[in-house]
Design an enzyme around this catalytic site. Structure first.
Site, mmCIF file in Angstrom:
data_model
loop_
_atom_site.group_PDB
_atom_site.id
_atom_site.type_symbol
_atom_site.label_atom_id
_atom_site.label_comp_id
_atom_site.label_asym_id
_atom_site.label_seq_id
_atom_site.Cartn_x
_atom_site.Cartn_y
_atom_site.Cartn_z
ATOM 1 N N ARG A 106 0.848 -1.196 0.000
ATOM 2 C CA ARG A 106 0.000 0.000 0.000
ATOM 3 C C ARG A 106 0.879 1.239 0.000
ATOM 4 O O ARG A 106 1.787 1.346 0.832
ATOM 5 C CB ARG A 106 -0.839 0.057 1.291
ATOM 6 C CG ARG A 106 -1.933 -0.922 1.362
ATOM 7 C CD ARG A 106 -2.980 -0.527 2.377
ATOM 8 N NE ARG A 106 -2.480 -0.159 3.698
ATOM 9 C CZ ARG A 106 -3.267 0.178 4.699
ATOM 10 N NH1 ARG A 106 -4.577 0.217 4.531
ATOM 11 N NH2 ARG A 106 -2.774 0.489 5.886
ATOM 12 N N THR A 110 -1.503 7.443 -0.157
ATOM 13 C CA THR A 110 -2.810 7.316 -0.818
ATOM 14 C C THR A 110 -3.585 6.086 -0.361
ATOM 15 O O THR A 110 -4.794 5.976 -0.600
ATOM 16 C CB THR A 110 -2.624 7.187 -2.348
ATOM 17 O OG1 THR A 110 -1.906 5.966 -2.603
ATOM 18 C CG2 THR A 110 -1.840 8.355 -2.915
ATOM 19 N N ASP A 202 0.850 -3.747 12.202
ATOM 20 C CA ASP A 202 1.276 -4.039 10.827
ATOM 21 C C ASP A 202 1.669 -5.513 10.740
ATOM 22 O O ASP A 202 2.679 -5.932 11.313
ATOM 23 C CB ASP A 202 2.457 -3.137 10.461
ATOM 24 C CG ASP A 202 2.818 -3.279 8.993
ATOM 25 O OD1 ASP A 202 3.101 -4.421 8.554
ATOM 26 O OD2 ASP A 202 2.805 -2.274 8.269
ATOM 27 N N ASP A 205 5.195 -6.417 9.255
ATOM 28 C CA ASP A 205 6.281 -6.077 10.187
ATOM 29 C C ASP A 205 6.337 -7.068 11.349
ATOM 30 O O ASP A 205 7.414 -7.449 11.802
ATOM 31 C CB ASP A 205 6.081 -4.667 10.738
ATOM 32 C CG ASP A 205 6.508 -3.602 9.742
ATOM 33 O OD1 ASP A 205 7.171 -3.943 8.744
ATOM 34 O OD2 ASP A 205 6.165 -2.426 9.968
HETATM 35 C C1 PRP Z 1 -0.908 -4.867 4.296
HETATM 36 C C2 PRP Z 1 -1.687 -6.167 4.406
HETATM 37 C C3 PRP Z 1 -2.551 -6.130 3.185
HETATM 38 C C4 PRP Z 1 -2.844 -4.660 3.036
HETATM 39 C C5 PRP Z 1 -4.229 -4.423 3.546
HETATM 40 O O1 PRP Z 1 0.138 -4.991 3.415
HETATM 41 O O2 PRP Z 1 -0.884 -7.293 4.477
HETATM 42 O O3 PRP Z 1 -1.914 -6.642 2.020
HETATM 43 O O4 PRP Z 1 -1.892 -3.955 3.831
HETATM 44 O O5 PRP Z 1 -4.601 -3.120 3.325
HETATM 45 P P1 PRP Z 1 -5.775 -2.689 2.335
HETATM 46 O O6 PRP Z 1 -6.925 -3.604 2.611
HETATM 47 O O7 PRP Z 1 -6.046 -1.277 2.776
HETATM 48 O O8 PRP Z 1 -5.275 -2.758 0.941
HETATM 49 P P2 PRP Z 1 1.266 -3.862 3.250
HETATM 50 O O9 PRP Z 1 0.900 -2.871 2.216
HETATM 51 O O10 PRP Z 1 1.585 -3.280 4.609
HETATM 52 O O11 PRP Z 1 2.495 -4.675 2.675
HETATM 53 P P3 PRP Z 1 3.392 -5.792 3.392
HETATM 54 O O12 PRP Z 1 2.528 -7.019 3.596
HETATM 55 O O13 PRP Z 1 4.485 -6.018 2.412
HETATM 56 O O14 PRP Z 1 3.886 -5.227 4.695
HETATM 57 N N1 URA Z 2 -2.137 -3.587 7.031
HETATM 58 C C1 URA Z 2 -1.756 -4.096 8.217
HETATM 59 O O1 URA Z 2 -0.768 -4.835 8.307
HETATM 60 N N2 URA Z 2 -2.476 -3.769 9.298
HETATM 61 C C2 URA Z 2 -3.552 -2.970 9.242
HETATM 62 O O2 URA Z 2 -4.179 -2.729 10.275
HETATM 63 C C3 URA Z 2 -3.921 -2.450 7.987
HETATM 64 C C4 URA Z 2 -3.203 -2.776 6.900
#
Ligand code: PRP
Ligand code: URA
Length: 211
Positions: A106, A110, A202, A205
Site C-alpha cells: 500500500r 494514498t 502491521d 512487520d
Molecule cells: C498490508 C496487508 C494487506 C494490506 C491491507 O500490506 O498485508 O496486504 O496492507 O490493506 P488494504 O486492505 O487497505 O489494501 P502492506 O501494504 O503493509 O504490505 P506488506 O505485507 O508487504 O507489509
Molecule cells: N495492514 C496491516 O498490516 N495492518 C492494518 O491494520 C492495515 C493494513
C-alpha cells in the site's frame, strides 16, 4: 455485518484464543509466526468444509472400500508479504496445493495498492483459488488481487484473512459479489492511516520483524 451472506466469521474457540495472543503487542516475532500458521491451518479446515469430492475405491488389507478424493485442485495465492505468514500452515493441511504469489504494497499516503510481482500457476481456471492476506483493511489490495486472479481465468475464489474491517468487507463484497470471505474477526473501524482498530498492528512487520 456478520450476517452478510458472503462473509464467514470463523469463531472456533481455539482460533479465537490464538487470535487474542496474536493481537497482543507483547507477543514476540517467533510466537507471532507460529500462532498465525496454526490459525491458518485451523481456518482453512473450515473454508474447505464444502469442497466437492468424488467417490473413489481403494483396497484395504481386508478388501475394497469406497472413499473420497477432492474433486478439484486448490491454488493458494498469498499476497506478499503478510500472506506468506499463513501459507505454510495451510500447506501442512493441503500439501498438494499449488501456490501463486502476488506482490502488493500500500502506498502509505494514498493507501492505494501497488503491484510489484505476479506469478500465478498455469491452468488456475480449473482450480479453487484461496487468496490469503491476514489484513483486510480498505480492501484495495484484495480487490486488486481478486481482479488479477479473475483475469487469469479463475472463477472459483475464496478469501482467507484474519482480521477484517467493516469498510474493507463493504469494498470487497461490493466489487465482487461472487467471492466468499473467511475471517476470524471483524473489528471496529479503520483509523486515519488505514489501520484496523483494534487490529494487531502491521502484520508484515510483525511476521518478519521489520518494525
Ligand atoms: C498490508 C496487508 C494487506 C494490506 C491491507 O500490506 O498485508 O496486504 O496492507 O490493506 P488494504 O486492505 O487497505 O489494501 P502492506 O501494504 O503493509 O504490505 P506488506 O505485507 O508487504 O507489509
Ligand atoms: N495492514 C496491516 O498490516 N495492518 C492494518 O491494520 C492495515 C493494513
Amino acid at each position: 455485518m456478520t450476517n452478510h451472506p458472503q462473509v464467514n466469521v470463523v469463531s472456533h474457540p481455539i482460533i479465537q484464543q490464538r487470535l487474542t495472543l496474536v493481537r497482543d503487542k507483547n507477543t514476540k516475532v517467533e510466537q507471532f509466526r507460529a500462532l498465525l500458521s496454526q490459525i491458518a491451518s485451523l481456518m482453512v479446515f473450515e473454508l474447505t468444509r464444502d469442497h466437492p469430492t468424488v467417490d473413489v475405491e481403494v483396497e484395504t488389507p481386508l478388501g475394497p472400500c469406497r472413499g473420497k478424493k477432492l474433486a478439484t485442485e486448490l491454488t493458494l495465492v498469498p499476497i506478499l508479504r503478510a500472506g506468506l505468514g499463513m501459507t505454510d500452515g495451510i500447506l501442512q493441511l493441503i500439501p498438494e496445493a499449488r501456490v501463486g504469489h502476488l506482490g502488493l504494497y500500500r502506498n502509505e499516503q494514498t493507501l492505494e495498492p501497488v503491484t510489484y510481482y505476479n506469478k500465478l500457476p498455469p491452468n488456475i481456471a480449473k482450480t479453487e483459488v484461496i487468496i490469503i492476506d491476514p489484513m483486510l483493511a480498505t480492501g484495495g489490495s484484495l480487490n486488486v488481487a481478486i481482479d488479477t486472479v479473475k483475469k487469469s481465468g479463475a472463477g472459483n475464489i475464496k478469501i482467507l484473512c484474519l482480521v477484517a474491517s467493516p469498510e474493507g468487507i463493504e469494498a470487497v463484497t461490493k466489487a465482487h459479489s461472487d467471492v466468499s470471505i473467511y475471517t476470524a474477526a471483524i473489528d471496529d473501524h479503520l483509523n486515519d492511516r488505514g489501520y484496523i482498530v483494534p487490529g494487531l498492528g502491521d502484520a508484515g512487520d510483525r511476521i518478519f520483524g521489520t518494525a
